[in-house]
Design a protein around this motif. Sequence first.
Motif, PDB file in Angstrom:
ATOM      1  N   SER A 111     -30.822  66.800  82.802  1.00  0.00           N
ATOM      2  CA  SER A 111     -30.349  68.143  82.440  1.00  0.00           C
ATOM      3  C   SER A 111     -31.099  69.236  83.181  1.00  0.00           C
ATOM      4  O   SER A 111     -30.661  70.382  83.210  1.00  0.00           O
ATOM      5  CB  SER A 111     -30.516  68.367  80.932  1.00  0.00           C
ATOM      6  OG  SER A 111     -31.900  68.426  80.606  1.00  0.00           O
ATOM      7  N   ASP A 170     -24.139  62.322  76.057  1.00  0.00           N
ATOM      8  CA  ASP A 170     -23.188  63.276  76.644  1.00  0.00           C
ATOM      9  C   ASP A 170     -23.571  63.637  78.082  1.00  0.00           C
ATOM     10  O   ASP A 170     -22.728  63.635  78.979  1.00  0.00           O
ATOM     11  CB  ASP A 170     -23.140  64.566  75.805  1.00  0.00           C
ATOM     12  CG  ASP A 170     -22.434  64.334  74.464  1.00  0.00           C
ATOM     13  OD1 ASP A 170     -21.825  63.259  74.302  1.00  0.00           O
ATOM     14  OD2 ASP A 170     -22.521  65.219  73.593  1.00  0.00           O
ATOM     15  N   VAL A 171     -24.843  63.965  78.278  1.00  0.00           N
ATOM     16  CA  VAL A 171     -25.300  64.367  79.615  1.00  0.00           C
ATOM     17  C   VAL A 171     -25.153  63.198  80.596  1.00  0.00           C
ATOM     18  O   VAL A 171     -24.746  63.391  81.752  1.00  0.00           O
ATOM     19  CB  VAL A 171     -26.772  64.854  79.566  1.00  0.00           C
ATOM     20  CG1 VAL A 171     -27.338  65.047  80.966  1.00  0.00           C
ATOM     21  CG2 VAL A 171     -26.872  66.149  78.780  1.00  0.00           C
ATOM     22  N   GLU A 189     -21.512  62.765  81.512  1.00  0.00           N
ATOM     23  CA  GLU A 189     -21.122  63.852  82.404  1.00  0.00           C
ATOM     24  C   GLU A 189     -21.583  63.588  83.841  1.00  0.00           C
ATOM     25  O   GLU A 189     -20.899  63.927  84.797  1.00  0.00           O
ATOM     26  CB  GLU A 189     -21.798  65.141  81.927  1.00  0.00           C
ATOM     27  CG  GLU A 189     -20.876  66.311  81.754  1.00  0.00           C
ATOM     28  CD  GLU A 189     -21.629  67.425  81.036  1.00  0.00           C
ATOM     29  OE1 GLU A 189     -22.263  68.232  81.740  1.00  0.00           O
ATOM     30  OE2 GLU A 189     -21.614  67.441  79.775  1.00  0.00           O
ATOM     31  N   THR A 195     -19.589  60.099  85.304  1.00  0.00           N
ATOM     32  CA  THR A 195     -18.142  60.112  85.493  1.00  0.00           C
ATOM     33  C   THR A 195     -17.765  60.468  86.938  1.00  0.00           C
ATOM     34  O   THR A 195     -17.095  59.678  87.602  1.00  0.00           O
ATOM     35  CB  THR A 195     -17.457  61.011  84.442  1.00  0.00           C
ATOM     36  OG1 THR A 195     -17.845  60.530  83.149  1.00  0.00           O
ATOM     37  CG2 THR A 195     -15.950  60.983  84.574  1.00  0.00           C
TER      38      THR A 195
END
Length: 331
Positions: A251, A276-277, A280, A283
């Motif tokens: 992050s 989540d990070v 992200e 992907t």
Amino acid sequence: RPRIFSGMQPTADSLHLGNYLGALTSWVALQDTHDAFYCVVDMHSITVEFEPEVLRRRSRATAAQFLAGGVDPERSTLLLQSHVAAHAELSWVMTCLTGFGEASRMTQFKDKSQRIGADRTGAGIFAYPMLMAADILLYQTDLVPVGEDQRQHLELTRNLAQRFNSRFGQTFVVPEPYIVKQTAKIYDLQQPDKQMSKSLPGPGCLYLLDDPKANAKKIRSAVTDTGREVRFDPAEKPGVSNLLTMLSALSGREVAALEEDYTGKGYGDLKKDLADVFVEFVTPFRERVQALVGDTEGLDAILARGAERARAVAGETLAATYDRVGFLPAK
Ligand code: TYM
């Protein structure tokens, strides 16, 4: 510009998060200010069991992941080790310069040969660090960005360079390791006292190309501790500290700032945010790898260009080395 060399083994279809945070991130960050050579070390990877067809696939996939991670072939030289014969050639000279006891004391050799058993351990595992020294010294390398586990190999490389220089005259630059303290050792999610590794490929290892949902689940199942406080304390809270390290690196937020973010919150929140990070990040990474691997010709062309540039640099060092040790020129 100072010279960089580093490499990764094509021993799996996917890099794991330790490879990415411990090494690849530095490779990308340093390529603007350095003359960088990044190598898929396929010759190292045949020191353990392998299949030719799988090796071919993994060599391309590894190169594709360097590119997808941000290595720019216009700025850096991307090469496959076996394309540059000088690696094998200098490796022999390095082997003859190394003590048998000295090589026996390498911890990775001791670990691997113990795990596999002496009878099934190939001599290539023994010779591995001398090939690695050759990789680095061929390019007159100033800096070698790696994770903590490579420190001892780097120390041997430095010793061999100094030994050669003092016996035969100044020939090699003595390289420095470049190890970023925060991310030098990413730990397994299930066994946070062991480093994330291809030899621990289970539920504690995050392979970048695996299904993101499965990886998010691995993160949510990470081992923590019986406390509640999200605090960076590797001795008391190895699991939580490892999650903080990963979240900070992915992050760009400082660990101290993250600790503040999680005051009054729990481990579940930390895991959810890291998942989540991570998703992200992987992907688009996975999409880029897929496109690159689909274009075999494009990928092979990049490697061919890299090999050509690498051969020119490595050839000069090899010629000087051969001359210093007294090998006659083939006239
Ligand atoms: P390899 O292929 O095992 O790993 C590639 C890079 O990833 C780093 N790394 C980690 N960093 C942090 N946390 C982890 N859990 C973690 N796991 C792996 C490694 O330190 C490495 O930087 N011997 C090398 C390959 C090599 C090489 C070289 C490297 C061959 N010749 C010359 C540098 C220079 C190796 O096995 O890396």
